[in-house]
Design an enzyme around this catalytic site. Structure first.
Site, mmCIF file in Angstrom:
data_model
loop_
_atom_site.group_PDB
_atom_site.id
_atom_site.type_symbol
_atom_site.label_atom_id
_atom_site.label_comp_id
_atom_site.label_asym_id
_atom_site.label_seq_id
_atom_site.Cartn_x
_atom_site.Cartn_y
_atom_site.Cartn_z
ATOM 1 N N SER A 84 0.672 -1.623 0.229
ATOM 2 C CA SER A 84 -0.088 0.031 0.048
ATOM 3 C C SER A 84 1.129 1.347 -0.165
ATOM 4 C CB SER A 84 -0.815 0.701 1.059
ATOM 5 O OG SER A 84 -1.761 0.782 0.864
ATOM 6 N N HIS A 233 -7.164 -6.273 1.327
ATOM 7 C CA HIS A 233 -6.076 -5.341 0.542
ATOM 8 C C HIS A 233 -4.906 -5.436 1.184
ATOM 9 C CE1 HIS A 233 -4.061 -1.776 0.204
ATOM 10 N NE2 HIS A 233 -3.853 -1.254 0.792
#
Length: 252
Positions: A84, A233
């Site tokens: 990320s 995620h």
């Protein structure tokens, strides 16, 4: 800036960068496996974990922080992996210093611009009155008014520290709140890294989509992508065995 990091294992160096609101701790379970094959550097990026806090917070300074760490450790070339926000740092570093990155792994983020989407999290974190809480449960109860999913609250509250004077944030919450748009910034249009690059995408995540592949190709022409089925995620927390397998396969 001198970043905090945890070093373990033996073999070729692999540096791992966490995402927004995270820390090196997020990768400890995976590190226990990967350190059998690599010398691991689990890094706290600035304004996170046990690294120093500073008013300046953007990818340019985070890239230079990483360069300083590599120089201090005498590492001329490393395997570099980031998740990320850490993936954006890693991509920017590889473009800026391609000779320092032997292979690059980017976990569930693409080079494109991402609009701000952490408002509810920031609102919840800023709502916690540190001087009034007496336990982590108190903090969790306050955060639950903004974030309903217990797992996300548990992740966020890992950044809540405690000493003899009380609770404190390990993250630089005011600076992150003020500069949150920095996290989603796209790579420079002309940026390019031609070394081997693996993008790991959560199958249930929308951070990397089929429409991103052309943009990825533009910046990272020697890329491959693997979708981790059933992962969102936080793919390293949800599907650690699959992530470890893909990392080993790519780096070996």
């Amino acid at each position: 800036m001198k970043l905090n990091f945890r070093k373990s294992g033996s073999g070729q160096p692999l540096v791992i960068l966490h995402g927004l609101f995270g820390s090196a701790d997020n990768w400890f379970s995976i590190a226990r496996e990967l350190e059998k094959d690599f010398t691991l550097y689990l890094v706290d990026q600035r304004n996170h974990g046990d690294s120093p806090q500073d008013e300046e917070w953007n990818y340019s300074v985070m890239v230079e922080d990483l360069k300083e760490l590599l120089n201090d450790e005498g590492l001329s070339e490393v395997f570099l992996m980031g998740h990320s926000m850490g993936g954006k740092t890693a991509m920017n570093f590889a473009i800026e210093y391609p000779d320092r990155v032997k292979k690059l792994i980017v976990a569930d983020i693409s080079p494109r611009y991402y609009p701000v989407h952490h408002q509810k999290i920031l609102e919840g974190l800023n709502s916690i009155k540190l001087s009034e809480i007496h336990s982590r449960k108190d903090a969790d109860d306050q955060l639950a008014q903004y974030i309903s999913i217990p797992g996300i609250r548990q992740f966020l509250l890992k950044s809540l520290g405690r000493d003899r004077t009380g609770f404190y944030w390990k993250i630089n919450l005011p600076v992150i709140t003020e500069n949150i748009e920095e996290v989603g910034k796209a790579l420079d249009e002309d940026g390019k890294y031609e070394g081997p690059t693996l993008f790991l995408a959560g199958g249930n995540s929308d951070y990397i989509q089929q429409s991103d592949l052309q943009d990825i190709l533009h910046h990272f022409p020697n890329y491959e992508v693997e979708f981790i089925d059933g992962a969102g995620h936080w793919l390293h927390a949800e599907k650690p065995a699959e992530v470890i397998e893909e990392v080993r396969k790519f780096l070996k």
